[in-house]
Write a protein that holds these residues in place. Structure first.
Motif, short mmCIF file in Angstrom:
data_model
loop_
_atom_site.label_atom_id
_atom_site.label_comp_id
_atom_site.label_asym_id
_atom_site.label_seq_id
_atom_site.Cartn_x
_atom_site.Cartn_y
_atom_site.Cartn_z
N GLU A 1 0.81 -1.21 0.00
CA GLU A 1 0.00 0.00 0.00
C GLU A 1 0.85 1.26 0.00
OE1 GLU A 1 -3.69 0.65 0.33
OE2 GLU A 1 -3.25 -1.08 -0.94
N THR A 2 1.88 1.26 0.86
CA THR A 2 2.76 2.41 0.88
C THR A 2 4.08 2.01 0.23
OG1 THR A 2 3.58 1.77 3.03
CG2 THR A 2 1.80 3.36 3.00
N TYR A 3 4.56 2.86 -0.63
CA TYR A 3 5.81 2.51 -1.31
C TYR A 3 6.64 3.75 -1.61
CZ TYR A 3 2.73 3.56 -5.26
OH TYR A 3 1.83 4.15 -6.11
N ALA B 1 14.95 1.41 -1.41
CA ALA B 1 14.77 0.96 -2.80
C ALA B 1 14.10 -0.41 -2.88
CB ALA B 1 16.13 0.93 -3.51
N ARG B 2 14.20 -1.18 -1.81
CA ARG B 2 13.53 -2.49 -1.82
C ARG B 2 12.01 -2.33 -1.81
NH1 ARG B 2 17.18 -6.45 0.64
NH2 ARG B 2 15.43 -7.52 1.59
N HIS B 3 11.57 -1.15 -1.39
CA HIS B 3 10.12 -0.92 -1.31
C HIS B 3 9.65 0.05 -2.37
CE1 HIS B 3 10.38 -3.08 2.42
NE2 HIS B 3 11.35 -2.27 2.82
N VAL B 4 10.43 0.17 -3.44
CA VAL B 4 10.04 1.10 -4.49
C VAL B 4 8.81 0.55 -5.21
CG1 VAL B 4 11.47 0.13 -6.32
CG2 VAL B 4 10.99 2.57 -6.31
N LEU C 1 12.84 3.53 -14.33
CA LEU C 1 13.74 4.16 -13.36
C LEU C 1 13.93 3.25 -12.14
CD1 LEU C 1 15.43 6.48 -12.31
CD2 LEU C 1 13.34 7.63 -11.55
N ALA C 2 12.85 2.61 -11.71
CA ALA C 2 12.95 1.73 -10.54
C ALA C 2 14.00 0.64 -10.80
CB ALA C 2 11.58 1.10 -10.25
N LEU C 3 14.05 0.13 -12.02
CA LEU C 3 15.03 -0.92 -12.34
C LEU C 3 16.44 -0.32 -12.48
CD1 LEU C 3 12.97 -3.13 -14.82
CD2 LEU C 3 13.28 -3.41 -12.36
N ASP C 4 16.54 0.85 -13.11
CA ASP C 4 17.85 1.50 -13.25
C ASP C 4 18.46 1.84 -11.89
OD1 ASP C 4 17.62 1.39 -15.99
OD2 ASP C 4 17.11 3.51 -16.26
#
Lengths: 640, 250
Positions: free
Chosen positions: A478-480, A521-524, A538-541
């Protein structure tokens, strides 16, 4: 089991900048089926932004130039930390690589007698940079792009299919290299940016040509693509990175308006006569000639100005010292209160050249300042300051073939390979680097593939895991974390704590904060679906950016001296004991390990190209006992 | 200098879409691409846009701002008033992939159809000699950053999908002219320009020149001279006779 689109090639080239395209041309010309995979459209890679030129000792403008002089300049620029074999190959082969481009259709600016013109640049003893105004990188990219099209046209004529032997997969991002059980490369896993669908490439050889890492800094001349992908992919496949503490801050980036801060102002401005001034109008570079370069540079403006027209009887201007020196000087001027209103210094070409000359020689700069900053550089000085520009560190490779140490089938060239530039790259040596070593890596990969009796096979579990990891951000709760916020936090952190001037305290703080960022970043998380979704991309980069940033910070903390693109406020001196030490970053599980390794001693005939008095400024005493000036020995002509 | 700007941005994909309204912060010195990035970071994380260098050098961020083909990174906010509604839409001459990202594959297809540089016989690497004044004509065309704004605006294809197969567009007609004017290129491209790339369909309205962010005089310096060269060849009685006597391709 994941259903994915699948392709099979002999050689995969990741990245379509200069190094990647040159590697692909070579592999294809050697008869291998080759694929180029790139994150952007074909022809948009960061190489287009290179402005000043391509260094090659052709001797067209000053006949005194030759590969030995270029080699010496390159080693000096890198403060003798360079891989000397790479510097040697580079200096020897660059002219052939430039001339070859003319046979592909390149149109460089000319000398009066119709040869390729060459311009002055920082750290180069003679005018050496082949150029096209101030858009040389665009010429290189377009020329090689068009060469690839011409090879595809050949295939169309012979085989009825443009893509038969050389295909470009554009807007396609590789997230992981694949390997067999023995660790040899077996391909790569990627996604199409357009659709978000996965692609599996089966290939026994991969050439990494992904460029640099500069997007991890807030003030940078680098484009969004520079997220350290090749560096990170190589590490995860088991390769070593070297020299990651050396990050080049180009001395002249735009500083105003804020939205363009960091955009490059070519060194060609200074090569063509532009000078740096502080707020008091002083040409301050005369106060910053370091000991190792004393005697090579003019110590007064009169001699410096005479040098432009009479280079054989005057010493060059210190405005053209290597980039690390100029960037530090500007930093000091600003810090001591002699900066311009927006926190830079002045770069003045207006009072040095006629309006017409400026517009002819520096059209892009003229256009860029007029359009983006309302500054007419024919009548006003530019405001400039340091900007993150280039990483000297990269994958440790065999100089002759580009083969990555320890991973069969993996090759690297261009900015993502390390060693060539030592602790600081000279301007102009990047475009020549990517031609020389792009070709060598393409050839190295072709040789490797031809030598195989059996092809490594893909491991399905690895493919499934890559697919799972790629869609992870869609499964955030829910929150990220917002990937854009994370990226901007990372950029600020690196700029402020691991930037141009470094201290132990700040770097330790940086490492702590990097750990926090990695946890966040683990919770992006992301919104929307997989179709052309920049948030997801971007999340992957970000994973790559965080990993390479940690390498930079860890290596920088470890190196307790100042050299080239690594300046320690707490260790301001260069230390000869560190000259022969390379810091190697490897990945152990999820943690980065930094290990000191020994630099291979320079071959005797190359060492003898330098005066003993110069070497004494860089080397330890025991390293020089064999030098002929010490032993009194005379080498025979032509001896190896 | 900071104000709330009003933006209307096309969002959707090949299935369809619509203009969406956004209110977003605008700061001094910014360009339209800065605003798009701020929207991604704060309001629309999956808003699709192409960009690379953000310095007018790569030609990736082409779109239409208030209907005019432009690079988003070189369009300064200061050319608009603070109360103006700024509409950003994808290039109209191409089908859309998503939001501001069009399918520009037409251009890459056309690029492959122009005969490549043909090296002169008997000259090896390092032996090329050309005068600056002779290379400057082609150099002007090689400034092209392939943003495809000229292709987007050209009325031959802008609303005429049916013309695309026969027409290479200003960018690739200019490519043919560039090679034709290359001092050492060995091929003759005049017939191809007319018969394969549709040079005759261009009626020199100069729309392409007007939108070129590099200021290349596409019409005056590339297309018109190319038309003249074609005309010279076609109506030259000697050439005509030569073609009669030695039939090409037979």
């Amino acid at each position: 089991m994941t259903e994915v689109e699948r392709h099979s090639y002999d050689v995969l080239v990741i990245g379509a900048g200069g190094a990647g395209l040159r590697a692909a041309i070579e592999a294809r010309e050697q008869g291998l089926r080759t694929a180029v995979i790139c994150k952007s459209l074909f022809g948009k890679a960061h190489t287009v932004m290179a402005e000043g030129g391509c260094a090659a000792a052709m001797g067209n403008v000053n006949a005194g130039d030759n590969w030995q002089v270029h080699f010496r300049d390159t080693m000096r620029g890198g403060k003798f930390l360079n891989n000397w074999r790479m510097a040697e190959l580079h200096a020897k082969e660059a002219p052939d690589r430039v001339w070859e481009l003319e046979t592909y259709g390149a149109l460089f600016d000319r000398t009066g007698d119709g040869r390729i013109s060459q311009r002055n640049f920082g750290g180069h003893e003679y005018p050496r940079l082949a150029h096209v105004g101030d858009r040389t990188g665009l010429e290189l990219i377009r020329t090689m792009q068009q060469k690839i099209v011409s090879l595809q046209q050949e295939d169309y004529r012979d085989l009825g299919d443009y893509d038969a032997r050389l295909k470009v997969f554009s807007e396609c991002t590789v997230t992981q290299l694949l390997n067999d059980d023995a660790g040899a490369i077996s391909g790569a896993f990627a996604y199409w940016r357009e659709s978000g669908r996965f692609v599996q490439f089966d290939a026994p050889a991969v050439v990494l040509a992904t460029g640099g890492i500069g997007k991890s800094f807030s003030v940078t001349s680098n484009s969004w693509e520079y997220t350290g992908d090749g560096h990170a992919l190589a590490m995860r496949a088991g390769a070593k990175l070297i020299n990651m503490e050396f990050v080049q801050f180009h001395p002249t980036g735009m500083v105003w308006p804020p939205s363009v801060k960091g955009i490059l102002v070519t060194e060609g401005v200074r090569g063509d006569g532009g000078v740096l001034k502080n707020a008091n109008g002083e040409r301050f570079m005369f106060n910053y000639i370091p000991d190792v370069f004393k005697g090579y540079y003019a110590d007064n403006p009169e001699e410096a100005d005479r040098w432009y027209s009479d280079p054989n009887n005057n010493r060059r201007t210190p405005d053209l010292l290597p980039r690390d020196e100029v960037a530090r000087a500007i930093n000091t001027e600003v810090k001591e209160g002699r900066g311009s209103p927006h926190g830079g210094v002045y770069l003045d070409i207006a009072s040095r050249l006629s309006d017409e000359e400026i517009e002819r020689r520096l059209p892009s700069m003229h256009h860029q300042f007029k359009e983006l900053a309302d500054v007419d550089i024919t009548s006003e000085a530019m405001e400039v300051g340091p900007t993150c520009h280039y990483v000297m560190g990269g994958v440790e490779v065999d100089p002759d073939t580009g083969a990555a140490d320890g991973v069969p089938g993996l090759f690297a060239a261009g900015e993502c390979a390390g060693g060539m530039h030592g602790s600081n790259r000279l301007g102009g040596n990047s475009l020549s680097d990517l031609l020389v070593f792009g070709r060598r890596a393409g050839s190295g990969a072709a040789g490797y593939v031809s030598s195989l009796t059996e092809r490594p096979t893909a491991n399905q579990a690895q493919v499934d895991e890559a697919a799972r990891a790629a869609v992870e951000p869609f499964g955030a709760g829910e929150t990220y974390e917002n990937p854009y916020t994370l990226q901007s936090d990372l950029q600020r952190l690196m700029n402020e704590l691991v930037g141009i001037i470094r201290t132990e305290g700040e770097m330790s703080e940086a490492l702590t904060k990097l750990r926090d960022l990695a946890e966040r970043a683990r919770h992006v998380g992301i919104e929307g679906n997989r179709q052309y979704n920049p948030g997801w991309h971007l999340a992957l980069d970000l994973r790559n950016m965080l990993l390479v940033s940690e390498c930079v910070a860890r290596a920088a903390l470890r190196r307790t001296e100042s050299r080239g693109g690594h300046t320690r406020d707490d260790f301001p001196k260069m230390d000869a004991e560190w000259r022969h030490t390379l810091l190697e970053c490897t990945l152990d599980g999820e943690s980065v390990t930094v290990t000191p390794g020994e630099q291979v001693p320079m071959r005797a005939d190359l060492l003898e190209l330098f005066e003993l008095t110069e070497l004494e400024k860089y080397y330890t005493e025991p390293e020089l006992v064999e030098h002929p000036a010490r032993t009194g020995a005379q080498r025979e002509e032509g001896a190896p | 200098m900071t104000y709330k700007g009003h933006f209307r941005i096309w969002r959707g994909d090949e299935e369809g879409g619509s203009l969406e309204d956004f209110e977003v912060e605008v700061n001094e010195g910014e360009v339209v691409l800065d605003i798009i990035h701020r929207l991604q970071a704060t309001q629309a994380p999956d808003l699709a846009v192409r960009w690379n260098c953000k310095a007018g050098k790569c030609g990736s961020c082409s779109a239409e701002v208030n209907g005019r083909p432009r690079l988003l990174c070189m369009t300064r906010m200061s050319i608009f008033s603070a109360d103006e509604i700024i509409t950003v839409t994808p290039m109209r001459a191409f089908s859309v992939i998503k939001d501001l990202v069009p399918d520009v594959s037409y251009n890459y297809t056309k690029a492959r159809e122009v005969t490549s540089f043909t090296p002169p016989e008997g000259l090896g690497p390092g032996e090329y000699r050309m005068q600056q004044e002779d290379v400057e004509r082609s150099q002007e065309f090689r400034k092209c950053i392939e943003c495809f704004l000229c292709q987007d605006t050209c009325h031959v294809v802008r609303d005429h999908e049916e013309n695309k197969s026969a027409f290479a567009g200003p960018r690739f007609l200019m490519r043919a002219a560039e090679l034709e004017m290359h001092p050492l290129d060995a091929a003759d491209r005049r017939d191809d320009a007319q018969d394969e790339h549709g040079l005759g369909m261009c009626n020199i309205t100069k729309c392409c020149t007007e939108v070129c962010p590099e200021g290349i005089k596409i019409t005056d310096n590339a297309l018109i001279p190319m038309k003249e060269r074609v005309a010279g060849r076609r109506y030259d009685p000697v050439v005509w006779l030569g073609n009669k006597l030695f039939k090409r391709g037979s």
